[in-house]
Design an enzyme around this catalytic site. Structure first.
Site, PDB file in Angstrom:
ATOM      1  N   ASP A  68       0.807  -1.199   0.000  1.00  0.00           N
ATOM      2  CA  ASP A  68       0.000   0.000   0.000  1.00  0.00           C
ATOM      3  C   ASP A  68       0.857   1.274   0.000  1.00  0.00           C
ATOM      4  O   ASP A  68       0.390   2.319   0.404  1.00  0.00           O
ATOM      5  CB  ASP A  68      -0.843  -0.034   1.316  1.00  0.00           C
ATOM      6  CG  ASP A  68      -2.094   0.812   1.195  1.00  0.00           C
ATOM      7  OD1 ASP A  68      -2.495   1.062   0.072  1.00  0.00           O
ATOM      8  OD2 ASP A  68      -2.638   1.206   2.250  1.00  0.00           O
ATOM      9  N   CYS A  71     -20.572 -11.279  -8.167  1.00  0.00           N
ATOM     10  CA  CYS A  71     -21.475 -10.255  -7.625  1.00  0.00           C
ATOM     11  C   CYS A  71     -22.896 -10.497  -8.142  1.00  0.00           C
ATOM     12  O   CYS A  71     -23.870 -10.190  -7.448  1.00  0.00           O
ATOM     13  CB  CYS A  71     -21.023  -8.859  -8.031  1.00  0.00           C
ATOM     14  SG  CYS A  71     -19.700  -8.208  -6.994  1.00  0.00           S
ATOM     15  N   CYS A  84     -21.806  -6.901   2.417  1.00  0.00           N
ATOM     16  CA  CYS A  84     -21.555  -7.825   1.304  1.00  0.00           C
ATOM     17  C   CYS A  84     -21.826  -9.274   1.745  1.00  0.00           C
ATOM     18  O   CYS A  84     -21.252  -9.749   2.725  1.00  0.00           O
ATOM     19  CB  CYS A  84     -20.117  -7.683   0.818  1.00  0.00           C
ATOM     20  SG  CYS A  84     -19.727  -8.843  -0.502  1.00  0.00           S
TER      21      CYS A  84
HETATM   22  S1  SF4 Z   1     -22.385  -6.363  -1.831  1.00  0.00           S
HETATM   23 FE1  SF4 Z   1     -20.674  -7.696  -2.418  1.00  0.00          FE
HETATM   24  S2  SF4 Z   1     -21.576  -9.225  -3.796  1.00  0.00           S
HETATM   25 FE2  SF4 Z   1     -23.029  -7.557  -3.607  1.00  0.00          FE
HETATM   26  S3  SF4 Z   1     -22.557  -6.240  -5.368  1.00  0.00           S
HETATM   27 FE3  SF4 Z   1     -21.446  -5.442  -3.609  1.00  0.00          FE
HETATM   28  S4  SF4 Z   1     -19.441  -6.383  -3.740  1.00  0.00           S
HETATM   29 FE4  SF4 Z   1     -20.787  -7.562  -5.065  1.00  0.00          FE
END
Ligand code: SF4
Ligand code: SF4
Length: 309
Positions: free
Chosen positions: A132, A186, A246
């Site tokens: 980083d 996703c 997520c």
């Molecule tokens: S919450 Fe996670 S799985 Fe859902 S769109 Fe966002 S990054 Fe992708």
């Protein structure tokens, strides 16, 4: 087994031994797909006042310009998901990555050990370690190396453990076997976009850094614009919302790196304690922490922004 295969296996198993979650390897070459994306993001000023993002544009995209004769980019993930959280649900929140000792020190040390191992086992190998710190597009390299996919919240995601880990690299002048990217999972999910308190995820896969709470609370040197009042969802250093929501992060498992454990008082501090924090308490609680980056005055500014009218 040829030597390339042998060296690759040997490096990956040492990375595991050193505590890294996973290790993936890519050929050190120009990041063709990333180039137009980075250029557009910078042109649209989505980096805000993070001027350093504009520097070294070529080096960011081409590791051979960073390390002479480089052949391979070794990407490594290190888990930081904590087993405990801040106790007071009303206390201003700190991003989970900043709970313990500054990750730069912890990871640099492990990378040095890995580089040393490579030199000992394989011979005269030149390389550099990055955490980083230098202009390396770490998420792009990790994705290229099959460690995960870059999600709509712009974090690297894995099906196995979600996204609460650091990404680091070794760039070395040794040919190795290269990994291939994994599929994006996703799907139709938009949880991160819907939950972002400041609507910083302006379209799927694009985070406007200049609207992100992490930027305001860590990078911004001046006052936080008043138009963002009451929008920070009580985050005083960083923001985990787009990762917390997520669905892949239900697979996060606690790290086992003692240096990432927070000082107990950090988790105990109440909302009132934070509002009354002094330089002395700050220095004690955040000794060797990445939070020192904002200094006491920066953190105090963030806390006041959350609670003062
Ligand atoms: S919450 Fe996670 S799985 Fe859902 S769109 Fe966002 S990054 Fe992708
Ligand atoms: S870190 Fe927070 S403010 Fe930034 S994009 Fe994610 S949810 Fe939005």
């Amino acid at each position: 087994m040829n030597s390339k295969t042998k060296y690759t296996q040997c490096i990956k198993s040492e990375a595991k031994r050193l505590g890294f979650l996973s290790c993936g390897i890519s050929k050190a070459e120009f990041l063709e797909q990333e180039a137009p994306r980075l250029e557009k993001w910078l042109n649209q000023n989505m980096h805000g006042e993070m001027q350093y993002m504009e520097n070294h544009f070529d080096k960011r995209l081409d590791p051979t310009k960073l390390v002479d004769d480089s052949k391979s980019v070794i990407s490594l993930l290190l888990n930081y998901f904590p087993s405990e959280k801040q106790k007071d649900s009303e206390a201003p929140k700190l991003s989970k990555y900043a709970y313990g000792t500054d990750y730069h020190f912890v990871i640099k040390d492990k990378l040095k050990q890995l580089l040393h191992f490579i030199e000992e086992e394989i011979g005269d190998v030149q390389g550099r370690a990055f955490v980083d710190s230098a202009p390396v597009l770490d998420k792009a390299w990790a994705a290229k190396s099959g460690l995960g996919w870059i999600g709509k919240n712009s974090n690297l995601l894995t099906q196995q453990v979600g996204s609460f880990y650091f990404i680091a690299e070794l760039i070395i002048d040794l040919d190795l076997e290269y990994d291939t990217p994994v599929t994006d999972h996703c799907g139709t999910c938009t949880a991160c976009i819907d939950a972002c308190p400041t609507q910083a995820i302006v379209e799927p896969y694009v985070v406007d850094g200049s609207k992100c709470i992490s930027y305001f609370t860590i990078e911004l040197k001046e006052e936080i614009p008043n138009s963002y009042k009451n929008q920070f969802d009580d985050w005083m250093f960083g923001c985990d919302v787009c990762q917390d929501v997520c669905p892949w992060n239900r697979f996060s498992k606690p790290h086992n790196e003692p240096l990432f454990n927070p000082k107990p008082e950090l988790l105990e501090m109440s909302k009132k304690d934070w509002q009354e924090i002094t330089q002395e308490v700050f220095s004690k609680v955040f000794q060797k922490s990445a939070v020192k980056r904002t200094k006491f005055s920066g953190l105090k500014r963030n806390i006041d922004f959350l609670f003062e009218d």
